[in-house]
Design a protein around this motif. Structure first.
Motif, PDB file in Angstrom:
ATOM      1  N   ILE A   1       5.793  10.424 -12.081  1.00 38.35           N
ATOM      2  CA  ILE A   1       6.723  10.307 -13.215  1.00 38.35           C
ATOM      3  C   ILE A   1       6.625   8.904 -13.807  1.00 38.35           C
ATOM      4  O   ILE A   1       6.670   8.722 -15.027  1.00 38.35           O
ATOM      5  CB  ILE A   1       8.166  10.627 -12.766  1.00 38.35           C
ATOM      6  N   PHE A   2       6.458   7.892 -12.961  1.00 37.07           N
ATOM      7  CA  PHE A   2       6.356   6.513 -13.431  1.00 37.07           C
ATOM      8  C   PHE A   2       5.061   6.287 -14.209  1.00 37.07           C
ATOM      9  O   PHE A   2       5.059   5.629 -15.242  1.00 37.07           O
ATOM     10  CB  PHE A   2       6.454   5.527 -12.260  1.00 37.07           C
ATOM     11  N   ALA A   3       3.981   6.829 -13.698  1.00 36.57           N
ATOM     12  CA  ALA A   3       2.697   6.692 -14.392  1.00 36.57           C
ATOM     13  C   ALA A   3       2.765   7.360 -15.760  1.00 36.57           C
ATOM     14  O   ALA A   3       2.269   6.813 -16.754  1.00 36.57           O
ATOM     15  CB  ALA A   3       1.579   7.298 -13.547  1.00 36.57           C
ATOM     16  N   GLU A   4       3.395   8.511 -15.833  1.00 33.37           N
ATOM     17  CA  GLU A   4       3.548   9.195 -17.112  1.00 33.37           C
ATOM     18  C   GLU A   4       4.454   8.395 -18.051  1.00 33.37           C
ATOM     19  O   GLU A   4       4.189   8.298 -19.251  1.00 33.37           O
ATOM     20  CB  GLU A   4       4.096  10.601 -16.896  1.00 33.37           C
ATOM     21  N   ASP A   5       5.522   7.805 -17.509  1.00 32.14           N
ATOM     22  CA  ASP A   5       6.440   7.024 -18.337  1.00 32.14           C
ATOM     23  C   ASP A   5       5.765   5.759 -18.869  1.00 32.14           C
ATOM     24  O   ASP A   5       6.066   5.316 -19.976  1.00 32.14           O
ATOM     25  CB  ASP A   5       7.705   6.664 -17.552  1.00 32.14           C
ATOM     26  N   GLU A   6       4.857   5.176 -18.110  1.00 32.89           N
ATOM     27  CA  GLU A   6       4.157   3.976 -18.562  1.00 32.89           C
ATOM     28  C   GLU A   6       3.394   4.226 -19.862  1.00 32.89           C
ATOM     29  O   GLU A   6       3.231   3.324 -20.679  1.00 32.89           O
ATOM     30  CB  GLU A   6       3.216   3.463 -17.470  1.00 32.89           C
ATOM     31  N   LEU A   7       2.966   5.456 -20.080  1.00 37.75           N
ATOM     32  CA  LEU A   7       2.245   5.792 -21.314  1.00 37.75           C
ATOM     33  C   LEU A   7       3.138   5.667 -22.547  1.00 37.75           C
ATOM     34  O   LEU A   7       2.636   5.555 -23.660  1.00 37.75           O
ATOM     35  CB  LEU A   7       1.667   7.209 -21.222  1.00 37.75           C
TER      36      LEU A   7
ATOM     37  N   GLY B   1       0.819  -1.212   0.000  1.00 34.64           N
ATOM     38  CA  GLY B   1       0.000   0.000   0.000  1.00 34.64           C
ATOM     39  C   GLY B   1       0.851   1.258   0.000  1.00 34.64           C
ATOM     40  O   GLY B   1       0.509   2.250  -0.655  1.00 34.64           O
ATOM     41  N   SER B   2       1.984   1.220   0.692  1.00 33.52           N
ATOM     42  CA  SER B   2       2.895   2.364   0.696  1.00 33.52           C
ATOM     43  C   SER B   2       3.464   2.606  -0.692  1.00 33.52           C
ATOM     44  O   SER B   2       3.659   3.743  -1.115  1.00 33.52           O
ATOM     45  CB  SER B   2       4.045   2.139   1.686  1.00 33.52           C
ATOM     46  N   SER B   3       3.724   1.519  -1.414  1.00 34.76           N
ATOM     47  CA  SER B   3       4.216   1.634  -2.779  1.00 34.76           C
ATOM     48  C   SER B   3       3.175   2.323  -3.656  1.00 34.76           C
ATOM     49  O   SER B   3       3.496   3.213  -4.448  1.00 34.76           O
ATOM     50  CB  SER B   3       4.541   0.246  -3.339  1.00 34.76           C
ATOM     51  N   ALA B   4       1.923   1.920  -3.519  1.00 35.98           N
ATOM     52  CA  ALA B   4       0.839   2.558  -4.276  1.00 35.98           C
ATOM     53  C   ALA B   4       0.720   4.028  -3.881  1.00 35.98           C
ATOM     54  O   ALA B   4       0.472   4.895  -4.733  1.00 35.98           O
ATOM     55  CB  ALA B   4      -0.474   1.826  -4.040  1.00 35.98           C
ATOM     56  N   GLY B   5       0.933   4.319  -2.611  1.00 36.13           N
ATOM     57  CA  GLY B   5       0.903   5.708  -2.141  1.00 36.13           C
ATOM     58  C   GLY B   5       2.010   6.537  -2.764  1.00 36.13           C
ATOM     59  O   GLY B   5       1.805   7.708  -3.118  1.00 36.13           O
ATOM     60  N   PHE B   6       3.202   5.931  -2.930  1.00 36.61           N
ATOM     61  CA  PHE B   6       4.313   6.638  -3.567  1.00 36.61           C
ATOM     62  C   PHE B   6       3.942   7.045  -4.983  1.00 36.61           C
ATOM     63  O   PHE B   6       4.310   8.121  -5.453  1.00 36.61           O
ATOM     64  CB  PHE B   6       5.573   5.765  -3.566  1.00 36.61           C
ATOM     65  N   MET B   7       3.183   6.197  -5.687  1.00 40.43           N
ATOM     66  CA  MET B   7       2.786   6.497  -7.063  1.00 40.43           C
ATOM     67  C   MET B   7       1.901   7.744  -7.139  1.00 40.43           C
ATOM     68  O   MET B   7       1.760   8.330  -8.203  1.00 40.43           O
ATOM     69  CB  MET B   7       2.067   5.304  -7.697  1.00 40.43           C
ATOM     70  N   GLN B   8       1.304   8.158  -6.017  1.00 45.69           N
ATOM     71  CA  GLN B   8       0.441   9.342  -6.002  1.00 45.69           C
ATOM     72  C   GLN B   8       1.221  10.628  -5.738  1.00 45.69           C
ATOM     73  O   GLN B   8       0.665  11.720  -5.849  1.00 45.69           O
ATOM     74  CB  GLN B   8      -0.658   9.175  -4.946  1.00 45.69           C
ATOM     75  N   THR B   9       2.505  10.512  -5.390  1.00 47.00           N
ATOM     76  CA  THR B   9       3.320  11.697  -5.128  1.00 47.00           C
ATOM     77  C   THR B   9       3.801  12.285  -6.458  1.00 47.00           C
ATOM     78  O   THR B   9       3.777  11.593  -7.487  1.00 47.00           O
ATOM     79  CB  THR B   9       4.546  11.340  -4.268  1.00 47.00           C
ATOM     80  N   PRO B  10       4.252  13.534  -6.453  1.00 45.45           N
ATOM     81  CA  PRO B  10       4.790  14.105  -7.706  1.00 45.45           C
ATOM     82  C   PRO B  10       5.934  13.260  -8.285  1.00 45.45           C
ATOM     83  O   PRO B  10       5.992  13.044  -9.493  1.00 45.45           O
ATOM     84  CB  PRO B  10       5.279  15.492  -7.279  1.00 45.45           C
ATOM     85  N   GLU B  11       6.807  12.761  -7.435  1.00 45.12           N
ATOM     86  CA  GLU B  11       7.915  11.925  -7.907  1.00 45.12           C
ATOM     87  C   GLU B  11       7.392  10.597  -8.459  1.00 45.12           C
ATOM     88  O   GLU B  11       7.863  10.104  -9.472  1.00 45.12           O
ATOM     89  CB  GLU B  11       8.896  11.677  -6.760  1.00 45.12           C
ATOM     90  N   GLY B  12       6.393  10.034  -7.824  1.00 50.64           N
ATOM     91  CA  GLY B  12       5.820   8.774  -8.272  1.00 50.64           C
ATOM     92  C   GLY B  12       5.019   8.894  -9.552  1.00 50.64           C
ATOM     93  O   GLY B  12       4.970   7.959 -10.354  1.00 50.64           O
TER      94      GLY B  12
END
Length: 157
Positions: free
Chosen positions: A86-92, A73-84
């Motif tokens: 970046i990964f969601a954007e890169d997945e595109l 759950g903490s990992s999923a929380g990291f994905m919601q931060t500005p730094e995290g």
């Protein structure tokens, strides 16, 4: 230990090789710089490599291992931060986000050594099964186990 499996499907405009090159050459390198923030205990990728001409509907089964459900759950929380994000954007850049399931797994080794002692150079095959409409979970589990044991006997021979 919690294991999360994520099914990755490449964007339609990418070849399987192009998908793998981007994932390994860029996305994974980016992720490895943030292992502490993600909290992975283990991070493994299982790329489809063959047979030629067969399209299983996905390109990689990625395994994320965590000490606890809270850590996941903490990992999923990291994905919601500005730094995290970046990964969601890169997945595109390489993933088809219309089909991106992720779920917790329990692994049962039916034969052979536990994963921790797999021999070097081991080749794995993934058998992805889904339950037919109207089939109970118990019936599906029984049928799947019988199928897997039959394949194991075949490959052992």
């Amino acid at each position: 230990m919690i294991k999360i499996l994520t099914v990755f499907v490449r964007r339609a405009d990418l070849s399987r090789r192009g998908f793998r090159d981007y994932y390994e050459g860029h996305h994974v390198k980016l992720a490895m710089e943030h292992v502490a923030e993600f909290g992975f205990r283990k991070y493994a990728r299982n790329h489809v490599v063959g047979p030629e001409g067969v399209e299983p509907g996905f390109d990689c089964l990625t395994e994320f291992f965590f000490e606890s459900l809270e850590q996941a759950g903490s990992s999923a929380g990291f994905m919601q931060t500005p730094e995290g994000r970046i990964f969601a954007e890169d997945e595109l850049n390489f993933l088809d986000m219309s089909h991106h399931p992720s779920f917790e797994l329990v692994e049962h080794v039916l034969c052979g050594p536990p994963r921790a002692v797999d021999p070097k150079g081991l080749r794995k095959q993934a058998l992805v099964l889904s339950r037919a409409a109207g089939k109970s979970a118990a019936e599906f589990a029984r049928t799947a186990q019988e199928h897997v044991l039959a394949r194991a006997r075949l490959h052992a021979a």
